[in-house]
Design a protein around this motif. Structure first.
Motif, PDB file in Angstrom:
ATOM      1  N   ILE A  85       0.724  -1.289   0.092  1.00 44.98           N
ATOM      2  CA  ILE A  85      -0.043   0.055   0.154  1.00 44.98           C
ATOM      3  C   ILE A  85       0.738   1.382   0.113  1.00 44.98           C
ATOM      4  O   ILE A  85       0.527   2.197  -0.682  1.00 44.98           O
ATOM      5  CB  ILE A  85      -0.741  -0.027   1.113  1.00 44.98           C
ATOM      6  CG1 ILE A  85      -2.217  -0.877   0.872  1.00 44.98           C
ATOM      7  CG2 ILE A  85      -1.632   1.401   1.455  1.00 44.98           C
ATOM      8  CD1 ILE A  85      -2.922  -0.578  -0.188  1.00 44.98           C
ATOM      9  N   PRO A  86       1.979   1.352   0.848  1.00 43.12           N
ATOM     10  CA  PRO A  86       2.948   2.513   0.607  1.00 43.12           C
ATOM     11  C   PRO A  86       3.163   2.884  -0.586  1.00 43.12           C
ATOM     12  O   PRO A  86       3.206   4.092  -1.086  1.00 43.12           O
ATOM     13  CB  PRO A  86       3.830   2.289   1.664  1.00 43.12           C
ATOM     14  CG  PRO A  86       3.546   1.456   2.542  1.00 43.12           C
ATOM     15  CD  PRO A  86       2.362   0.385   1.795  1.00 43.12           C
ATOM     16  N   ALA A 121      13.093   6.493  -2.095  1.00 40.50           N
ATOM     17  CA  ALA A 121      14.088   6.697  -1.017  1.00 40.50           C
ATOM     18  C   ALA A 121      13.217   7.221   0.302  1.00 40.50           C
ATOM     19  O   ALA A 121      13.107   7.186   1.529  1.00 40.50           O
ATOM     20  CB  ALA A 121      15.043   7.972  -1.125  1.00 40.50           C
ATOM     21  N   ASN A 122      11.864   7.951  -0.306  1.00 45.14           N
ATOM     22  CA  ASN A 122      10.928   8.538   0.831  1.00 45.14           C
ATOM     23  C   ASN A 122      10.277   7.207   1.502  1.00 45.14           C
ATOM     24  O   ASN A 122       9.992   7.127   2.889  1.00 45.14           O
ATOM     25  CB  ASN A 122       9.958   9.470   0.167  1.00 45.14           C
ATOM     26  CG  ASN A 122       8.942  10.002   1.153  1.00 45.14           C
ATOM     27  OD1 ASN A 122       9.532  11.082   1.683  1.00 45.14           O
ATOM     28  ND2 ASN A 122       7.769   9.706   1.466  1.00 45.14           N
ATOM     29  N   GLY A 180       8.245  11.892   8.191  1.00 48.45           N
ATOM     30  CA  GLY A 180       6.687  11.402   8.004  1.00 48.45           C
ATOM     31  C   GLY A 180       6.250  10.386   8.657  1.00 48.45           C
ATOM     32  O   GLY A 180       5.198  10.329   9.313  1.00 48.45           O
ATOM     33  N   THR A 181       7.023   9.193   8.719  1.00 41.59           N
ATOM     34  CA  THR A 181       6.407   7.935   9.338  1.00 41.59           C
ATOM     35  C   THR A 181       6.549   8.081  10.818  1.00 41.59           C
ATOM     36  O   THR A 181       5.939   7.315  11.725  1.00 41.59           O
ATOM     37  CB  THR A 181       7.274   6.733   8.896  1.00 41.59           C
ATOM     38  OG1 THR A 181       7.301   6.594   7.674  1.00 41.59           O
ATOM     39  CG2 THR A 181       6.940   5.679   9.554  1.00 41.59           C
ATOM     40  N   ALA A 182       7.818   8.917  11.531  1.00 41.78           N
ATOM     41  CA  ALA A 182       7.933   9.078  12.869  1.00 41.78           C
ATOM     42  C   ALA A 182       6.692   9.871  13.444  1.00 41.78           C
ATOM     43  O   ALA A 182       6.385   9.372  14.488  1.00 41.78           O
ATOM     44  CB  ALA A 182       9.132  10.021  13.152  1.00 41.78           C
ATOM     45  N   THR A 217       2.513   4.693   4.649  1.00 42.84           N
ATOM     46  CA  THR A 217       1.924   5.270   3.486  1.00 42.84           C
ATOM     47  C   THR A 217       1.175   6.696   4.002  1.00 42.84           C
ATOM     48  O   THR A 217       1.448   7.317   2.909  1.00 42.84           O
ATOM     49  CB  THR A 217       0.435   4.317   3.621  1.00 42.84           C
ATOM     50  OG1 THR A 217       0.735   2.923   3.473  1.00 42.84           O
ATOM     51  CG2 THR A 217      -0.742   4.869   2.750  1.00 42.84           C
ATOM     52  N   SER A 218       1.138   6.963   5.318  1.00 41.55           N
ATOM     53  CA  SER A 218       1.132   8.420   5.161  1.00 41.55           C
ATOM     54  C   SER A 218       2.215   9.322   4.901  1.00 41.55           C
ATOM     55  O   SER A 218       2.120  10.228   4.424  1.00 41.55           O
ATOM     56  CB  SER A 218       0.747   8.559   6.811  1.00 41.55           C
ATOM     57  OG  SER A 218      -0.564   8.088   7.090  1.00 41.55           O
ATOM     58  N   ALA A 219       3.180   8.520   5.190  1.00 43.93           N
ATOM     59  CA  ALA A 219       4.686   9.635   4.874  1.00 43.93           C
ATOM     60  C   ALA A 219       4.617   9.787   3.286  1.00 43.93           C
ATOM     61  O   ALA A 219       5.213  10.917   2.979  1.00 43.93           O
ATOM     62  CB  ALA A 219       5.908   8.935   5.307  1.00 43.93           C
TER      63      ALA A 219
END
Length: 564
Positions: A174-175, A499-500, A464-466, A472-474
């Motif tokens: 999904i990400p 890379a993101n 973003g993930t932190a 996915t949100s990041a």
């Protein structure tokens, strides 16, 4: 209506970014330095983010509050809905007494706790990440390690660090699919590039787990098995993401890694397992003595296995019944994701709710309507609902009464109350930062470094993930920014988008959301700051290695990157 400014403070992107970072600084300082409990740290950061949104960015107070309420709702459902039902499923196996049989099954493979960490946290956790994601692997494998003898702190640390390599391809990729939809870059191409990045981490993570369980001695004694499992997992990730299926990558890699472990253990037995067991026993005694005060008793252990029963013969029927809940999880989640008629039916049941007062009134910095103001109520397709259905079936098969099953559920709900508050606060913080423009300001500032951005691009995914607890949100936050920055700097946009995603892989372990899930699962509620201090250096070290790898892939190692 509200449209965020990229640089609201005197037109300075630098000063605006420093102010926008204040909520994140608040979380890191309160957790890592002041050692606050996670729910207080989350609430404090939420307040800071709301003040920054209103005072620095000029977002109307009403919209600030509405942004927070949508994030709070997302934290409750689907995030904590998944965690609650994952822990309930495990507790059913404990209440029924079947977990003791599962422990014996695992011991038949190996009673060495270092091997069990690899099999449960890395291989089985990777499979759960492939099928469910969103905290379920941390919750389930955390309580499993705890129940087979790991101390609470060690179990939490091991599962958080193990939950790295599979994250990019989690929940059936999904990400990556999200990043592809947002950027227009074929998600298969993004996944292929990630398949040239995350396998390097997969190859060494089992070694890290062995070190966490038994230190240098464990690595010296168990490195052949750890390396074989890691390398097989990594090669499988590479092959699947590039030549088979991005969506099936983690399923294939996890099963291949598990098969490699089982096959190798038929021909090679590690030494030192008994010493490791004795050390764990002494450590459990120390931890038990340290947690007899009233505060620890109030927190309670979410999952504590029943006392060991007399040894019994493991018949095929007992083995099947012990494995049944987890086999059922695999079957149900695989069918929901991989059987097109069923996946289409489940997707059709999702209810889209334009958030009242917010939807249509908030724009992006580019002047487009913000898409995140529509809340998706996945009442049937959510992994949490699928886990609930799994638990109901398990309770019926195990012949548990409705009273017993409901009692277990209500007990876990009460024990999760502070975790629910923490995750709700953190997701509310994420929504306020995103919709007010704070997150995009930080990202644009970092993206302004030109060619050097290739080295720094994973940091955005990590941040973003932190903050959100979700890769996915990041990607939803930064994928388009990475693409634009790459085009402006003459860098490969697909590489930066990949890379993101890979950056998010190593940021998940320090997310307050995941810290709370791990702490709750093993009964360390309120000690998230202690877990944070144990994993932050692992996260930063892997992030530095990833930054170097991506930087080299943009220059001298560009031959590694597949072309469209």
């Amino acid at each position: 209506m509200y449209t965020p400014e990229l640089a609201p403070l005197a037109g300075s992107l630098l000063w605006s970014s420093l102010v926008a970072l204040l909520p994140l600084v608040t979380i890191f300082v309160t957790l890592g330095v002041l050692r606050w409990k996670a729910h207080w740290a989350g609430l404090a950061a939420l307040v800071v983010s709301m003040l920054v949104a209103a005072l620095a960015y000029g977002m109307p107070v009403g919209l600030v509050g509405l942004s927070a309420t949508e994030g709070l709702a997302f934290g409750l459902f689907p995030i904590m809905w998944i965690v609650l039902n994952a822990i309930w499923l495990y507790e059913l196996t404990v209440r029924s007494g079947r977990f003791e049989d599962l422990r014996r099954v695992i011991d038949r493979i190996s009673d060495d706790p270092r091997v069990q960490a690899i099999i449960i946290a890395f291989c089985f956790g990777g499979l759960l990440e492939a099928l469910a994601g969103f905290g379920a692997p941390v919750a389930i494998t955390g309580v499993m390690l705890m129940a087979i003898g790991f101390t609470a702190m060690r179990a939490a640390t091991v599962v958080l660090i193990a939950n790295t390599a599979p994250v990019a391809f989690g929940a059936i990729a999904i990400p990556i699919i999200t990043a592809g939809n947002l950027t227009g870059i074929p998600y298969e191409h993004i996944g292929a590039i990630i398949g040239h990045q995350t396998p390097f981490f997969a190859a060494v993570v089992p070694l890290f787990l062995v070190f966490l369980v038994d230190g240098k001695r464990g690595v010296k004694q168990l490195w052949p098995l750890a390396l074989v499992v890691g390398v097989v997992f990594g090669i499988s990730q590479f092959v699947s993401s590039n030549f088979i299926s991005v969506e099936l990558t983690d399923i294939i890699a996890s099963l291949a890694g598990l098969a490699a472990a089982v096959i190798m253990l038929q021909f090679w037995k590690p030494v030192g397992g008994q010493d490791a067991l004795e050390n764990m026993g002494r450590e459990r005694e120390r931890e038990s003595a340290e947690t007899t005060d009233s505060s620890a008793a109030d927190a309670g252990a979410v999952a504590v296995a029943t006392p060991p029963r007399p040894d019994v013969r493991l018949t095929p029927g007992r083995v099947f019944m012990a494995l049944f809940p987890y086999l059922l999880v695999i079957v149900i989640f695989s069918a929901s994701k991989l059987v097109p008629p069923l996946s289409s039916f489940l997707a059709a049941t999702d209810v889209k709710i334009p958030w009242p007062g917010l939807d249509g009134n908030v724009f992006t910095a580019e002047g487009e309507l913000a898409g995140s103001t529509v809340y998706s109520f996945q009442w049937l397709s959510s992994p949490g609902t699928l886990l609930l259905i799994t638990g109901i079936i398990v309770a019926i098969v195990y012949r548990m009464s409705l009273r017993d099953a409901a009692s277990v559920y209500l007990t876990q709900l009460v024990k999760l109350r502070y975790s629910i508050l923490t995750v709700a606060a953190v997701l509310a913080l994420a929504y306020v930062m995103n919709l007010s423009g704070q997150t995009i300001t930080i990202g644009t500032w970092i993206a302004g470094t030109g060619a050097a951005f290739a080295f720094l691009s994973p940091i955005l995914g990590w941040l973003g993930t932190a903050v959100t607890g979700s890769d996915t949100s990041a990607n939803a936050l930064f994928a388009t920014l990475q693409q634009t920055a790459g085009e402006e700097a003459g860098l490969n946009p697909a590489l930066l988008v990949a890379a993101n995603t890979s950056g998010g892989v190593v940021g998940k372990m320090i997310s307050p959301q995941n810290l709370t899930i791990a702490a709750t699962a093993v009964g360390l509620l309120g000690q998230e700051s202690a877990i944070f201090r144990k994993v932050i250096w692992w996260s930063l070290g892997m992030l530095a290695a990833l930054c170097l790898l991506v930087g080299l892939q943009s220059t001298v190692l560009s031959w590694m990157i597949p072309t469209l």
